[in-house]
Design a protein around this motif. Sequence first.
Motif, PDB file in Angstrom:
ATOM      1  N   SER A 149       0.823  -1.204   0.000  1.00  9.26           N
ATOM      2  CA  SER A 149       0.000   0.000   0.000  1.00  9.26           C
ATOM      3  C   SER A 149       0.863   1.263   0.000  1.00  9.26           C
ATOM      4  O   SER A 149       0.496   2.273  -0.579  1.00  9.26           O
ATOM      5  CB  SER A 149      -0.958   0.006   1.188  1.00  9.26           C
ATOM      6  OG  SER A 149      -0.256  -0.081   2.394  1.00  9.26           O
ATOM      7  N   ARG A 150       2.046   1.218   0.643  1.00  6.47           N
ATOM      8  CA  ARG A 150       2.965   2.362   0.591  1.00  6.47           C
ATOM      9  C   ARG A 150       3.429   2.622  -0.837  1.00  6.47           C
ATOM     10  O   ARG A 150       3.431   3.765  -1.298  1.00  6.47           O
ATOM     11  CB  ARG A 150       4.191   2.099   1.460  1.00  6.47           C
ATOM     12  CG  ARG A 150       4.018   2.535   2.852  1.00  6.47           C
ATOM     13  CD  ARG A 150       5.310   2.444   3.607  1.00  6.47           C
ATOM     14  NE  ARG A 150       4.981   2.016   4.951  1.00  6.47           N
ATOM     15  CZ  ARG A 150       5.672   1.186   5.685  1.00  6.47           C
ATOM     16  NH1 ARG A 150       6.795   0.706   5.237  1.00  6.47           N
ATOM     17  NH2 ARG A 150       5.257   0.866   6.874  1.00  6.47           N
ATOM     18  N   LEU A 151       3.827   1.569  -1.525  1.00  2.00           N
ATOM     19  CA  LEU A 151       4.310   1.737  -2.900  1.00  2.00           C
ATOM     20  C   LEU A 151       3.190   2.222  -3.816  1.00  2.00           C
ATOM     21  O   LEU A 151       3.422   3.027  -4.721  1.00  2.00           O
ATOM     22  CB  LEU A 151       4.914   0.429  -3.414  1.00  2.00           C
ATOM     23  CG  LEU A 151       6.217  -0.002  -2.721  1.00  2.00           C
ATOM     24  CD1 LEU A 151       6.659  -1.354  -3.222  1.00  2.00           C
ATOM     25  CD2 LEU A 151       7.300   1.027  -2.920  1.00  2.00           C
ATOM     26  N   THR A 152       1.982   1.726  -3.599  1.00  4.08           N
ATOM     27  CA  THR A 152       0.840   2.202  -4.379  1.00  4.08           C
ATOM     28  C   THR A 152       0.594   3.679  -4.121  1.00  4.08           C
ATOM     29  O   THR A 152       0.321   4.454  -5.039  1.00  4.08           O
ATOM     30  CB  THR A 152      -0.417   1.387  -4.036  1.00  4.08           C
ATOM     31  OG1 THR A 152      -0.143   0.003  -4.252  1.00  4.08           O
ATOM     32  CG2 THR A 152      -1.586   1.808  -4.884  1.00  4.08           C
ATOM     33  N   CYS A 153       0.721   4.084  -2.864  1.00  7.14           N
ATOM     34  CA  CYS A 153       0.542   5.493  -2.516  1.00  7.14           C
ATOM     35  C   CYS A 153       1.603   6.349  -3.207  1.00  7.14           C
ATOM     36  O   CYS A 153       1.300   7.381  -3.783  1.00  7.14           O
ATOM     37  CB  CYS A 153       0.606   5.660  -0.998  1.00  7.14           C
ATOM     38  SG  CYS A 153       0.494   7.364  -0.455  1.00  7.14           S
ATOM     39  N   TYR A 154       2.873   5.916  -3.145  1.00  4.55           N
ATOM     40  CA  TYR A 154       3.944   6.675  -3.790  1.00  4.55           C
ATOM     41  C   TYR A 154       3.710   6.770  -5.292  1.00  4.55           C
ATOM     42  O   TYR A 154       3.955   7.805  -5.910  1.00  4.55           O
ATOM     43  CB  TYR A 154       5.304   6.036  -3.527  1.00  4.55           C
ATOM     44  CG  TYR A 154       5.788   6.173  -2.106  1.00  4.55           C
ATOM     45  CD1 TYR A 154       5.750   7.402  -1.457  1.00  4.55           C
ATOM     46  CD2 TYR A 154       6.290   5.080  -1.413  1.00  4.55           C
ATOM     47  CE1 TYR A 154       6.196   7.535  -0.152  1.00  4.55           C
ATOM     48  CE2 TYR A 154       6.742   5.205  -0.117  1.00  4.55           C
ATOM     49  CZ  TYR A 154       6.691   6.439   0.513  1.00  4.55           C
ATOM     50  OH  TYR A 154       7.127   6.560   1.790  1.00  4.55           O
ATOM     51  N   ASP A 155       3.222   5.690  -5.887  1.00  2.00           N
ATOM     52  CA  ASP A 155       2.943   5.686  -7.325  1.00  2.00           C
ATOM     53  C   ASP A 155       1.833   6.678  -7.657  1.00  2.00           C
ATOM     54  O   ASP A 155       1.933   7.437  -8.625  1.00  2.00           O
ATOM     55  CB  ASP A 155       2.550   4.272  -7.757  1.00  2.00           C
ATOM     56  CG  ASP A 155       2.478   4.140  -9.263  1.00  2.00           C
ATOM     57  OD1 ASP A 155       3.264   4.814  -9.956  1.00  2.00           O
ATOM     58  OD2 ASP A 155       1.633   3.355  -9.734  1.00  2.00           O
ATOM     59  N   ASN A 156       0.780   6.713  -6.860  1.00  2.00           N
ATOM     60  CA  ASN A 156      -0.322   7.642  -7.104  1.00  2.00           C
ATOM     61  C   ASN A 156       0.099   9.092  -6.895  1.00  2.00           C
ATOM     62  O   ASN A 156      -0.298   9.978  -7.648  1.00  2.00           O
ATOM     63  CB  ASN A 156      -1.501   7.319  -6.198  1.00  2.00           C
ATOM     64  CG  ASN A 156      -2.191   6.036  -6.587  1.00  2.00           C
ATOM     65  OD1 ASN A 156      -2.088   5.588  -7.719  1.00  2.00           O
ATOM     66  ND2 ASN A 156      -2.881   5.428  -5.644  1.00  2.00           N
ATOM     67  N   VAL A 157       0.926   9.334  -5.877  1.00  2.00           N
ATOM     68  CA  VAL A 157       1.394  10.704  -5.618  1.00  2.00           C
ATOM     69  C   VAL A 157       2.290  11.171  -6.758  1.00  2.00           C
ATOM     70  O   VAL A 157       2.223  12.330  -7.185  1.00  2.00           O
ATOM     71  CB  VAL A 157       2.122  10.774  -4.254  1.00  2.00           C
ATOM     72  CG1 VAL A 157       2.854  12.094  -4.094  1.00  2.00           C
ATOM     73  CG2 VAL A 157       1.130  10.591  -3.126  1.00  2.00           C
ATOM     74  N   SER A 158       3.115  10.288  -7.294  1.00  2.00           N
ATOM     75  CA  SER A 158       4.018  10.695  -8.371  1.00  2.00           C
ATOM     76  C   SER A 158       3.263  10.962  -9.670  1.00  2.00           C
ATOM     77  O   SER A 158       3.739  11.718 -10.519  1.00  2.00           O
ATOM     78  CB  SER A 158       5.083   9.629  -8.601  1.00  2.00           C
ATOM     79  OG  SER A 158       4.501   8.446  -9.119  1.00  2.00           O
ATOM     80  N   ARG A 159       2.087  10.393  -9.841  1.00  2.00           N
ATOM     81  CA  ARG A 159       1.289  10.632 -11.048  1.00  2.00           C
ATOM     82  C   ARG A 159       0.399  11.863 -10.937  1.00  2.00           C
ATOM     83  O   ARG A 159      -0.191  12.288 -11.927  1.00  2.00           O
ATOM     84  CB  ARG A 159       0.394   9.431 -11.332  1.00  2.00           C
ATOM     85  CG  ARG A 159       1.139   8.217 -11.771  1.00  2.00           C
ATOM     86  CD  ARG A 159       0.187   7.106 -12.085  1.00  2.00           C
ATOM     87  NE  ARG A 159       0.907   5.882 -12.406  1.00  2.00           N
ATOM     88  CZ  ARG A 159       0.318   4.766 -12.730  1.00  2.00           C
ATOM     89  NH1 ARG A 159      -0.993   4.690 -12.746  1.00  2.00           N
ATOM     90  NH2 ARG A 159       1.025   3.701 -13.010  1.00  2.00           N
ATOM     91  N   ALA A 160       0.288  12.410  -9.750  1.00  2.00           N
ATOM     92  CA  ALA A 160      -0.574  13.578  -9.547  1.00  2.00           C
ATOM     93  C   ALA A 160      -0.015  14.775 -10.311  1.00  2.00           C
ATOM     94  O   ALA A 160       1.194  14.893 -10.493  1.00  2.00           O
ATOM     95  CB  ALA A 160      -0.668  13.900  -8.060  1.00  2.00           C
ATOM     96  N   PRO A 161      -0.888  15.660 -10.766  1.00  2.00           N
ATOM     97  CA  PRO A 161      -0.387  16.851 -11.458  1.00  2.00           C
ATOM     98  C   PRO A 161       0.413  17.713 -10.486  1.00  2.00           C
ATOM     99  O   PRO A 161       0.152  17.720  -9.279  1.00  2.00           O
ATOM    100  CB  PRO A 161      -1.655  17.575 -11.912  1.00  2.00           C
ATOM    101  CG  PRO A 161      -2.746  17.022 -11.091  1.00  2.00           C
ATOM    102  CD  PRO A 161      -2.334  15.647 -10.679  1.00  2.00           C
TER     103      PRO A 161
END
Length: 71
Positions: free
Chosen positions: A34-46
């Motif tokens: 879930s941490r890695l998923t969170c980091y992935d989502n944050v990095s894709r944010a505008p």
Amino acid sequence: MRMTIWLAAAALATLAAPARAERPDCATFPDTRSRLTCYDNVSRAPPEPEAKAATVPPKATRPDRRKPHAQ
């Protein structure tokens, strides 16, 4: 009547608040997946818009507003 006033005040406060959310703290998630998923989502944010400072044109580019003196 009192309930209506409180409801209107709450609605006004809700509409006046900024609608931006904070970035999540991914380190608070319990497991690695879930941490890695969170980091992935944050990095894709505008990207967050930068706060623009008050833009004052330099003195050289300002138009001359004074009336010319008669010679």
